[in-house]
Scaffold this active site. Structure first.
Site, PDB file in Angstrom:
ATOM      1  CG  ASP A   1      -2.388   1.036   1.341  1.00  0.00           C
ATOM      2  OD1 ASP A   1      -2.667   1.611   0.104  1.00  0.00           O
ATOM      3  OD2 ASP A   1      -2.040   1.962   2.354  1.00  0.00           O
TER       4      ASP A   1
ATOM      5  CG  ASP B   1      -1.206   0.752   7.495  1.00  0.00           C
ATOM      6  OD1 ASP B   1      -1.511   0.962   5.828  1.00  0.00           O
ATOM      7  OD2 ASP B   1      -0.787   2.008   7.375  1.00  0.00           O
TER       8      ASP B   1
ATOM      9  CB  THR C   1      -1.594   5.516   2.198  1.00  0.00           C
ATOM     10  OG1 THR C   1      -2.187   6.733   0.821  1.00  0.00           O
ATOM     11  CG2 THR C   1      -1.788   7.118   3.650  1.00  0.00           C
TER      12      THR C   1
END
Length: 852
Positions: free
Chosen positions: A303, A566, A305
């Site tokens: 990912d 995350d 961000t």
């Protein structure tokens, strides 16, 4: 009323304690978060009660009941070691993860009876009134009743844009308030919340086998079939010969011992050592096989961000348009320092442009709809002049200072000013920079906050502030290391694909990156998606379900996929991947399904983890050859017993052979294994090149040692005249069998230890396995274990423990001749490739530069 929906509650004083008790009793309370990892009981049960362990335990109990408790104890030593190592490793990971979860568990400030206090999410009920401010997490779904917020929902959607919230708007658990304050009523609890719905299918325990583990499972399953067939023959043979129960169970136990359960011990030790090594680098291994799995990865999905980036912005450039850079720095710094609330952009500007706060008369906070913010300094009326313009001036600005997206502020600029701004902006946005325009006006009376309809007076452009997403420390280096190792990175994000591509270029992923958006993916079927995934580097505007679909398409194409994430939006794709890696700063849900947790949020940790995976693979190649050779040799010898009627090895003899030739060496070789990428031998290649020649010669020479010793002893017992009844001859043979078995045990120990010197060669003339480092330690280990065997055979208690019989000079000579013949013979067969040529397998020579 729908389950999980709030019946309403007071919007000023909150619920009373009595109402909270009633609602909890009615099942409207929020339950404690579900466990994302296994309990201690589950860990113990899954490691103890495996199929092989169950069989060995049952046979051990049968041996004890048959009056052979020592045999039972010895047969259980190997599986006990395996259980202890595996359970210890997994319990350690669970305890560390539980501590992380406790430290990062969010709290909420609830209003009850008009008083606010902090509580955990499990203390809340439907209809509770919660206060929220900048930096707070929304712990349960609800609806804002007063105040205004800018909310970061990236951990739910993957999109980093802030979402404005006004009274009446929904707020979702797992999001964070970045600016503003407010109160919201809890409308959904437990499984009804958005975060829990997203992760509903991802809470169960996941175990993904690595290629090495699948190979070992294939060996074990094939061995099980052979052992099951031989067990049937042994049972029939025992019944026909009326063997005592204890002896029959002992033979059955030895046969079951052929199943290479010790391979699990070896790999468990290797995994534990690797986990300890990378724990010092900042990584928590939750699945024992995760490090080895990492070395098999050929596609790395991550990912943007919070994963590729550190969720921080960095000011990279100040571009003055009217005035000096110092003036621009002073005005921008004073504006963010004086504002009552800050977002991530303002924090970055405050760091790059430090300034003192001044008194303000009015303020318009940033809005994702307006895409600008403004402050009006209260002392403007005294001077009425514009913002300071002299070079190096540090005076407090006067009038209005607006800051935001250039396109959003364009309506308030003079037409003549726009071409220069546009020219300065275009090139910088193409590099992935976020560009803000700083503009000023002399008047303060025109700034009134009327929400998204707020207007500004005509502005004078002062300059541009350029920012970029800050990469996580070590991210670029780690990605470069992965690419050098043949691993292809793919970035999957909820942000715009062009923005993500610009950031990827900063991370060194190359100038030419192919991008695709989520809406385009939705129009593709399975085959089309597989073709697209093979050619695309960046996927943007992706929702969680699409991310999971991308991972599945990569796996279906034969790739071994790792996923790093995350947020809650990453959980489904983490569970879909072959290897899941999560950041400690991420959500508890992401950490709970991860195989590895990066406790310092550093990509650099993955580099030594890859080396540890290579170390495990390199060590297990030699260990696998040792086990397969031992299994094949003993299996062939047992098969021969069904033909000639003499069982070749006693149960305790077999335990000693296993301990010295594969048990101790496997653990030590795993510790000594070298990291580094090497060509990996397939299972079939290992069997054809190493195992078949070694096992065939070991079994043939072993039979010669067994029956040679047996014949010599019988002849020596009848030297006064080989005449006697069949009963007397049978008695002589019975007396000679323990001696012959001990001689065979000695030969198998010596040949097994010599094999170590072949698979981990210390000398060029001895090398037979390609791409092996010359290391003298395995040779010293083999010599040391040979000395241990001599000591065991010489000491009475140890000799009795392993059912050994003292050997005379004749037996010692037979064993020595057999071992020497094996060493010379097996090396010549390997060097000349006799087995491959005989069966017509065209394989390149084994280490041609080392066998001449």
């Amino acid at each position: 009323m729908e389950a999980g929906s709030a019946p309403g509650g007071p919007a000023t004083t909150g619920l009373t304690e009595a109402e909270v008790v009633r609602r909890r009793a009615a099942g409207q309370g929020n339950p404690a978060p579900p466990a994302t990892s296994r309990t201690y009981l589950q860990i113990v049960r899954e490691n103890v009660f495996t199929f092989i362990n169950d069989i060995i335990i049952l046979l051990g109990v049968a041996l004890a009941l048959a009056g052979r408790p020592v045999d039972a104890l010895i047969s259980l030593v190997v599986i006990s070691t395996n259980i202890v190592v595996s359970v210890t490793q997994e319990v350690r990971a669970k305890r560390t993860l539980d501590r992380i979860a406790l430290l990062t568990r969010p709290t909420a400030r609830v209003i009850r009876d008009g008083t606010g206090r902090a509580v955990g999410p499990e203390a809340l009920v439907l209809g509770d009134l919660l206060e929220i401010g900048a930096g707070d997490q929304v712990v349960l779904d609800g609806r804002l009743v007063d105040g205004r917020l800018e909310v970061d929902e990236s951990q739910l959607t993957g999109e980093s844009d802030l979402v404005p919230k006004a009274p009446g708007d929904e707020v979702f658990s797992g999001s964070f308030a970045i600016t503003g304050t407010g109160r919201y009523l809890v409308e959904k609890v437990g499984a009804a919340s958005l975060a829990n719905r997203i992760t509903a299918g991802a809470r169960s325990f996941r175990r993904v086998l690595t290629p090495l583990q699948r190979e070992i499972n294939q060996v074990i399953r094939a061995t099980l079939l052979i052992v099951a067939y031989l067990e049937i023959l042994l049972v029939l043979n025992s019944v026909l010969q009326l063997e005592p129960a204890g002896e029959a169970i002992g033979e059955a136990s030895l046969l079951v011992g052929l199943v290479p359960n010790g391979l699990f011990v070896s790999i468990a030790v290797a995994y534990a050592l690797g986990a300890v090594r990378i724990a010092r680098q900042g990584a928590l291994v939750q699945q024992a096989n995760a490090i080895e799995s990492l070395s098999s990865v050929d596609v790395l999905c991550l990912d943007k961000t919070g994963t590729l980036t550190a969720n921080r912005l960095l000011v990279t450039e100040l571009v003055p348009l009217d005035g000096s850079k110092a003036e621009l720095r002073a005005v921008a710094g004073a504006a963010v320092a004086s504002a009552s609330s800050r977002n991530k952009t303002a924090e970055a500007i405050a760091v790059a442009c430090p300034a003192e706060a001044g008194p303000i008369a009015a303020e318009v906070p940033f809005s994702s709809v307006r895409k600008w913010s403004a402050v009006a300094f209260s002392h403007a009326g005294s001077s009425g002049g514009p913002a300071p313009r002299s070079a190096g001036s540090t005076a407090m600005p006067t009038g209005i200072v607006a800051m935001g997206a250039p396109q959003s502020l364009r309506p308030y600029l003079a037409d003549a000013a726009w071409p220069a701004i546009e020219q300065a902006v275009v090139g910088r946005t193409a590099r992935g920079l976020r560009v803000l325009l700083v503009a000023v006006a002399s008047s303060t009376t025109d700034l009134v906050d009327t929400g998204d309809a707020t207007r500004l007076p005509e502005l004078r452009p002062l300059g541009l502030v350029c920012l970029q997403d800050e990469l996580r420390d070590g991210a670029a280096e780690a990605l470069a290391s992965f690419r050098a190792s043949g691993v292809r990175p793919i970035i999957i994000s909820g942000d715009d694909p062009d923005t993500v591509a610009a950031l990827a270029r900063q991370a060194g992923l190359g100038p030419e990156l192919r991008t695709m958006s989520g809406p385009e993916i939705d129009r593709l079927d399975g085959a089309e998606l597989a073709a697209v995934v093979a050619q695309t580097d960046i996927f943007g505007r992706i929702v969680p379900a699409e991310k999971e679909r991308l991972i599945a398409a990569l796996k279906a194409s034969g790739h071994y996929v790792a996923m790093i994430g995350d947020g809650v939006n990453d959980v489904l794709s983490l569970k879909q991947a072959n290897l899941a890696v999560a950041m400690q700063s991420g959500t508890q849900a992401a950490r709970g399904v991860a195989d590895i947790v990066l406790t310092e949020d550093s990509f650099a940790t993955l580099v030594p983890a890859v080396r540890e995976g290579q170390r495990i693979l390199n060590g297990m190649q030699g260990i696998l050859a040792l086990f397969l050779t031992r299994i094949s040799t003993v299996g062939l010898l047992i098969v021969s017993s069904l033909v000639v009627g003499i069982f070749p090895i006693a149960l305790r003899n077999g335990s000693l052979i296993t301990l010295l030739t594969v048990g101790v060496p496997a653990a030590v070789l795993a510790f000594w294994a070298h990291p580094g990428a090497r060509e990996r031998s397939t299972l079939g290649r290992t069997i054809a090149r190493i195992v078949v020649p070694a096992a065939a010669l070991s079994s043939l020479i072993g039979l010669a040692v067994l029956y040679g010793t047996l014949g010599m002893h019988v002849l020596e017992a009848g030297r006064d005249g080989f005449v006697g009844s069949p009963a007397e001859l049978e008695a002589r043979i019975d007396d000679a069998i323990p001696i012959a078995q001990s001689a065979l045990t000695a030969f198998l120990v010596l040949s097994g230890l010599a094999l170590i010197a072949f698979v981990e060669p210390p000398f060029r003339w001895l090398a037979v396995v390609e791409e092996r480092r010359e290391d003298g330690r395995p040779f010293v280990l083999a010599v040391g274990l040979a000395v241990v065997y001599v000591v065991v055979a010489a000491l009475g208690p140890a000799r009795q423990l392993f059912a050994l019989t003292p050997l005379g000079l004749t037996e010692v000579a037979i064993v020595a001749a057999g071992a020497a013949t094996w060493i010379v013979g097996v090396r010549e067969v390997w060097r000349r490739r006799l087995i491959e040529r005989f069966v017509g397998i065209d394989l390149p020579p084994i280490a041609p530069d080392r066998t001449s």
